[in-house]
Design a protein around this motif. Structure first.
Motif, PDB file in Angstrom:
ATOM      1  N   ILE A  14       0.875  -1.180   0.000  1.00 16.55           N
ATOM      2  CA  ILE A  14       0.000   0.000   0.000  1.00 16.55           C
ATOM      3  C   ILE A  14       0.904   1.219   0.000  1.00 16.55           C
ATOM      4  CG2 ILE A  14      -1.735   1.291   1.282  1.00 16.55           C
ATOM      5  CD1 ILE A  14      -2.724  -1.444   2.348  1.00 16.55           C
ATOM      6  N   LEU A  15       0.871   1.944  -1.105  1.00 13.81           N
ATOM      7  CA  LEU A  15       1.741   3.114  -1.271  1.00 13.81           C
ATOM      8  C   LEU A  15       1.299   4.260  -0.379  1.00 13.81           C
ATOM      9  CD1 LEU A  15       4.008   4.617  -2.765  1.00 13.81           C
ATOM     10  CD2 LEU A  15       2.317   5.205  -4.518  1.00 13.81           C
ATOM     11  N   ASP A  16       0.004   4.526  -0.350  1.00 17.63           N
ATOM     12  CA  ASP A  16      -0.494   5.660   0.414  1.00 17.63           C
ATOM     13  C   ASP A  16      -1.925   5.370   0.846  1.00 17.63           C
ATOM     14  OD1 ASP A  16      -0.338   8.128   1.633  1.00 17.63           O
ATOM     15  OD2 ASP A  16      -0.611   9.289  -0.196  1.00 17.63           O
ATOM     16  N   ARG A  17      -2.407   6.105   1.780  1.00 15.86           N
ATOM     17  CA  ARG A  17      -3.766   5.950   2.273  1.00 15.86           C
ATOM     18  C   ARG A  17      -4.281   7.328   2.613  1.00 15.86           C
ATOM     19  NH1 ARG A  17      -1.169   8.709   4.698  1.00 15.86           N
ATOM     20  NH2 ARG A  17      -0.656   8.770   6.870  1.00 15.86           N
ATOM     21  N   ASN A  18      -5.581   7.414   2.770  1.00 15.02           N
ATOM     22  CA  ASN A  18      -6.190   8.664   3.160  1.00 15.02           C
ATOM     23  C   ASN A  18      -7.190   8.382   4.255  1.00 15.02           C
ATOM     24  OD1 ASN A  18      -6.471  11.389   3.106  1.00 15.02           O
ATOM     25  ND2 ASN A  18      -7.509  11.502   1.154  1.00 15.02           N
ATOM     26  N   ARG A  19      -7.799   9.385   4.738  1.00 15.24           N
ATOM     27  CA  ARG A  19      -8.746   9.238   5.841  1.00 15.24           C
ATOM     28  C   ARG A  19     -10.003   8.517   5.391  1.00 15.24           C
ATOM     29  NH1 ARG A  19     -12.943  12.832   5.654  1.00 15.24           N
ATOM     30  NH2 ARG A  19     -12.795  14.535   4.185  1.00 15.24           N
ATOM     31  N   PRO A  20     -10.817   8.062   6.318  1.00 13.41           N
ATOM     32  CA  PRO A  20     -12.096   7.445   5.948  1.00 13.41           C
ATOM     33  C   PRO A  20     -13.049   8.491   5.369  1.00 13.41           C
ATOM     34  CG  PRO A  20     -11.501   6.900   8.203  1.00 13.41           C
ATOM     35  CD  PRO A  20     -10.541   7.947   7.745  1.00 13.41           C
ATOM     36  N   TYR A  21     -13.876   8.079   4.428  1.00 12.38           N
ATOM     37  CA  TYR A  21     -14.886   8.934   3.824  1.00 12.38           C
ATOM     38  C   TYR A  21     -16.252   8.299   3.982  1.00 12.38           C
ATOM     39  CZ  TYR A  21     -11.311  11.626   1.374  1.00 12.38           C
ATOM     40  OH  TYR A  21     -10.248  12.427   1.072  1.00 12.38           O
ATOM     41  N   PHE A  22     -17.268   9.139   4.152  1.00  8.57           N
ATOM     42  CA  PHE A  22     -18.646   8.674   4.115  1.00  8.57           C
ATOM     43  C   PHE A  22     -18.973   8.348   2.661  1.00  8.57           C
ATOM     44  CE2 PHE A  22     -23.148   9.680   3.423  1.00  8.57           C
ATOM     45  CZ  PHE A  22     -23.704   8.753   4.279  1.00  8.57           C
TER      46      PHE A  22
END
Length: 133
Positions: free
Chosen positions: A61-69
């Motif tokens: 996994i190169l990058d991740r972001n916050r959770p989204y609705f």
């Protein structure tokens, strides 16, 4: 968070050359790169709407972001638009220099933005319903 994440997850944790050498397969390079003799970062982008074990080409996994609705307005394209609008600089710089972003049909509405940002992208073709192939 302060020790593990910065050195193991995210664009700051790996150079483009390390990513190419360790996470871009020969097959990916042949399939998606117009000049297979000059390997480029090939990044598969996808959103996950609930916790599942999801496969990636090599599990990295190169990058991740916050959770989204997630609903009809908060889809893959809307999330990517938000990411490039709010966290754009680092991701744009990493992707802009000949990286190839592989997206699925969920990103079709954000293709004009990727073009505007100069980010090379590929989207698999869709087979028409009822087609023999």
């Amino acid at each position: 968070m302060s020790r593990f994440v910065p050195i193991n997850i995210g664009l700051q944790a790996i150079t483009r050359n390390q990513y190419i050498n360790n996470h871009v397969s020969e097959l990916e390079n042949i399939l998606f790169n117009e000049d297979e003799n000059d390997p480029e970062p090939i990044v598969f982008m996808d959103g996950t709407y609930f916790y599942i074990v999801k496969s990636t080409p090599d599990g990295f996994i190169l990058d991740r972001n916050r959770p989204y609705f997630s609903d009809s307005r908060n889809n893959d394209a809307a999330m990517l638009r938000h990411v490039f609008g709010n966290y754009a600089q680092e991701r744009q710089e990493w992707l802009k220099e000949n990286a190839i972003l592989i997206v699925d049909r969920g990103y079709k509405d954000v293709i004009p933005l990727l073009d505007e940002l100069g980010i090379e992208h590929r989207m698999p073709a869709v087979v028409e319903r009822g087609s023999p192939n």
